[in-house]
Design a protein around this motif. Structure first.
Motif, PDB file in Angstrom:
ATOM      1  N   ARG A 116     -12.942   3.793   0.904  1.00 43.56           N
ATOM      2  CA  ARG A 116     -12.028   2.929   0.144  1.00 43.56           C
ATOM      3  C   ARG A 116     -10.625   2.936   0.750  1.00 43.56           C
ATOM      4  O   ARG A 116      -9.923   1.937   0.746  1.00 43.56           O
ATOM      5  N   GLU A 161      -6.888   0.263   4.290  1.00 38.93           N
ATOM      6  CA  GLU A 161      -5.431   0.290   4.199  1.00 38.93           C
ATOM      7  C   GLU A 161      -4.822   1.034   5.387  1.00 38.93           C
ATOM      8  O   GLU A 161      -3.801   0.609   5.943  1.00 38.93           O
ATOM      9  N   ARG A 198      -9.676  -4.648   0.097  1.00 39.03           N
ATOM     10  CA  ARG A 198      -8.752  -3.528  -0.102  1.00 39.03           C
ATOM     11  C   ARG A 198      -7.566  -3.599   0.860  1.00 39.03           C
ATOM     12  O   ARG A 198      -6.850  -2.628   1.021  1.00 39.03           O
TER      13      ARG A 198
END
Length: 516
Positions: free
Chosen positions: A201, A205, A233
């Motif tokens: 997850r 980023e 994300r």
């Protein structure tokens, strides 16, 4: 005296027979209307083809809410959109993904939800894979190399054939070999991600912050050509999901040194903060209007497909059941209310908000029937942990045609849900909510949250079966002279902790979604 008692018994018996005949006539009329005048196909076309996917915060979701209110009005049923929160407004546009080198080919994939738009020209760059590294320190040293690149971050698959296809055609030795190889590669991939120092997850980023210009995923759902499609994300660069073989091709080309280059053009619109709604419709009760039988189905969907079986089919069941009930049973004893909940997919938000905002209704729920796991006919009914549910559910089921109930396995008293779908919101508040659980029809692999959840997967005979079941259960619950018991069963011990399980408690919804 004996004659008088006999006469009284005969009168009571005749009254019971007449009531049974009257009830049977209503049941038969419900069945006839649902069978001979069904509107399921036209409603399904409207929901899936015309309105399309119903992602919370999108214009399509708002259009669906407004359409449902008008549709109910056309049947003479009062309906309203009830705001429960706000969400990040977003609208999907065109996704186009093309391989430009080492040859030209259009690829099958889509932008993930709530991902910022690219320019009209899109992003063109070399595609690279994640390296095999020893630890997080080594990964940090590698990170600057992603600048200006598009990164593949999902594990490649060794086969695009689902296991059932291997079981049918492969030798036992070949099938076993494939599974061992797949498990080994999966373990190696998980170790690779862990050594980066990021979770799957958090990795997008980190890559974005290091200068990557795009992210490509492939969330295979273990079926031919089918992927799970969720949300992005990344905050500024495009994230797209590619179908298994197109993703695998890019991965193999990159690993073999053939330096693939692709263009990602993914157009979308940011719409600011928008209101979110539940659509509520009701047929007022005549004798006990303050008591409720609630029909329940979430209206929203993910947007890889058109949300046909998750939860278009549940929506269809409840809308058609309401139409049938209004026509055949227009003056119910108790109020019949239907809730088409918003943002179930992000955590049962619409139904949790309704439960939180309407304690006066929840306290007077006779029963709530929820349908939300695909197009199949109902085959399981759980008592939800309500100790006396056996008594009244069986009483109501006795009015349902045997060819329907013969398919249904019941479990009493069962146990309350802690999530999963909107009936859990009612159970947590102590209201008798029940899941009408369906036959699979390969739901989990092929249509649940996938790019293949489309109109053609609907099995209308099974959906019609569920309309009949829901309409009759609703009628019987409305007519029942008794208010249902809410006595809770003693829950079993938790195997992990060894402690007594406790009844779930209500959870507050997310009322401002995607806005941080």
């Amino acid at each position: 005296m004996k004659i008088r008692i006999t006469s009284l018994v005969l009168c009571m018996l005749m009254g019971t027979i007449l009531t049974a005949q009257r009830d049977n006539a209503t049941v038969q009329a419900l069945i006839k209307e649902a069978t001979q005048n069904s509107q399921l196909e036209s409603l399904a076309h409207q929901i899936t083809d015309v309105l399309g996917p119903r992602l919370v915060g999108t214009p399509q979701m708002q259009a669906a809410n407004d359409w449902a209110v008008k549709q109910y009005a056309s049947w003479g049923i009062e309906a309203r959109n009830e705001q429960w929160g706000e969400w990040r407004g977003w609208e999907r546009g065109i996704s186009h993904i093309d391989m430009l080198e080492p040859r030209v080919q259009s690829l099958r994939g889509t932008q993930l939800a709530w991902n910022p738009s690219t320019s009209k020209e899109g992003v063109t760059a070399e595609v690279i894979t994640l390296p095999t590294i020893k630890n997080a320190t080594e990964f940090k040293k590698w990170l600057p190399t992603v600048k200006g690149k598009i990164v593949l971050i999902s594990k490649p698959q060794i086969t695009g054939r689902p296991d059932y296809n291997w079981e049918e055609f492969a030798t036992e030795k070949s099938f076993s070999k494939m599974k061992k190889q797949r498990d080994s590669l999966s373990n190696l991939w998980n170790d690779k991600i862990q050594r980066t120092g990021y979770t799957s997850r958090g990795l997008p980023e980190a890559l974005e912050n290091a200068g990557a210009v795009g992210i490509v995923t492939s969330n295979w759902s273990r079926g031919f050509g089918v992927n799970k499609i969720f949300s992005a994300r990344t905050k500024e660069i495009p994230t797209v999901d590619l179908e298994l073989e197109d993703y695998g091709m890019l991965y193999r080309l990159s690993e073999s040194g053939n330096t693939p280059k692709i263009n990602i053009t993914a157009i979308s619109k940011e719409l600011g903060t928008v209101p979110t709604f539940n659509t509520i419709a009701e047929i007022k009760g005549t004798e006990k209007p303050e008591e409720y039988v609630i029909l329940s189905a979430h209206f929203d969907s993910w947007d890889g497909g058109t949300g046909a079986t998750d939860n278009g089919t549940g929506t269809l069941v409840m809308m058609e059941a309401m139409r049938v009930l209004k026509k055949i049973y227009p003056n119910p004893k108790r109020t019949i209310l239907v809730g088409h909940w918003g943002s179930e997919e992000q955590g049962l938000n619409g139904s949790r908000a309704f439960v939180e905002d309407h304690p006066e209704i929840v306290a007077k729920v006779q029963a709530s029937f929820n349908q939300d796991n695909g197009t199949g006919r109902v085959v399981r009914l759980n008592g939800g942990g309500f100790l006396r549910s056996y008594d009244y559910l069986n009483r109501w089921l006795n009015a349902v045609p045997k060819e329907i109930t013969d398919e249904i396995e019941t479990t009493f008293p069962g146990a309350p849900a802690r999530g999963g779908s909107d009936y859990a919101s009612f159970q947590a508040a102590g209201a008798p909510g029940f899941s009408l659980s369906s036959l699979s029809w390969s739901y989990w692999n092929y249509t649940w949250h996938t790019n293949r959840d489309t109109y053609d997967k609907i099995v209308f005979d099974d959906v019609r079966n569920n309309v009949i079941l829901t309409a009759i259960l609703t009628y019987m619950a409305s007519e029942d002279p008794e208010f249902t018991s809410r006595e809770q069963a003693v829950l079993p011990l938790d195997r992990r902790s060894g402690k007594q399980r406790e009844w779930p408690t209500p959870r507050s919804p997310i009322r401002k979604g995607g806005l941080d």
